[in-house]
Design a protein around this motif. Structure first.
Motif, short mmCIF file in Angstrom:
data_model
loop_
_atom_site.label_atom_id
_atom_site.label_comp_id
_atom_site.label_asym_id
_atom_site.label_seq_id
_atom_site.Cartn_x
_atom_site.Cartn_y
_atom_site.Cartn_z
N LYS A 60 34.83 10.53 58.94
CA LYS A 60 35.43 10.89 59.37
C LYS A 60 36.26 12.00 58.96
N VAL A 61 37.44 11.83 58.05
CA VAL A 61 38.44 12.61 57.29
C VAL A 61 37.87 12.83 55.75
N PHE A 62 37.19 12.26 54.76
CA PHE A 62 36.37 12.52 54.05
C PHE A 62 35.05 13.17 54.13
N ALA A 81 26.82 20.07 54.53
CA ALA A 81 27.48 21.66 54.61
C ALA A 81 28.27 21.76 55.24
N LYS A 82 28.75 20.73 56.44
CA LYS A 82 30.22 20.40 57.00
C LYS A 82 31.29 19.77 56.39
N PRO A 83 32.34 20.31 56.27
CA PRO A 83 33.55 20.24 55.33
C PRO A 83 33.98 18.93 56.50
N GLY A 84 35.46 18.07 55.86
CA GLY A 84 35.70 17.05 56.41
C GLY A 84 36.69 17.08 56.71
N GLU A 88 39.64 21.25 57.03
CA GLU A 88 39.74 21.04 58.08
C GLU A 88 41.37 21.57 58.98
N ASP A 89 41.63 20.34 58.69
CA ASP A 89 42.83 20.00 59.77
C ASP A 89 43.41 18.96 58.90
N PRO A 90 44.42 19.64 57.68
CA PRO A 90 44.83 18.00 57.69
C PRO A 90 46.07 17.43 57.75
#
Length: 134
Positions: A60-62, A81-84, A88-90
């Motif tokens: 989920k995170v990386f 293609a999707k960022p971790g 998105e939300d550190p």
């Protein structure tokens, strides 16, 4: 071990317990009982639960690879293609990472399981016996 009485040397026992507590993250969670690590209950309820939870959090995170969520090259393109969550939300990613316990992660057995990874026919690699690739 496994519910049966056993004898163990003082140093060997303390080393084994210390290693299992470190690997499982049991120092942070005193509810984990590592006194019988070969029992079925420990394996299913503690070991597999911990490694599954840790793997889910890391994915989920990386969005790390390999992942069992990626079963083909098409899935891989969409997955990359999707960022971790770390991008998105550190802040939320940091909160999720606090839930990691120990060092265990589940091995992704389904990574590219639907993809044909054999060499193409006519290539020099295709001349090698099939047993080498399987």
């Amino acid at each position: 071990m496994d519910g049966q009485p056993y004898q163990a040397g003082k140093f060997a026992l303390s080393l084994r317990l210390d290693c299992f507590k470190t690997i499982q993250g049991a120092y942070a969670d005193p509810t984990i009982d590592v006194s019988d690590p070969v029992s079925e209950k420990f394996y299913k309820d503690v070991w597999m639960a911990t490694c599954g939870r840790n793997a889910t959090i890391y994915q989920k995170v990386f969005r790390c690879l390999p992942s069992s969520n990626v079963r083909s090259m098409t899935d891989l393109e969409g997955y990359l293609a999707k960022p971790g969550l770390d991008k998105e939300d550190p802040t939320r990613a940091h909160e999720e990472l606090k839930k990691i316990r120990g060092f265990l992660v589940q091995f992704p057995m389904q990574f590219l399981c639907e993809q044909n990874l054999l060499p193409p026919i006519g290539s020099k690699e295709a001349m090698v016996p099939m047993e080498v690739w399987t």
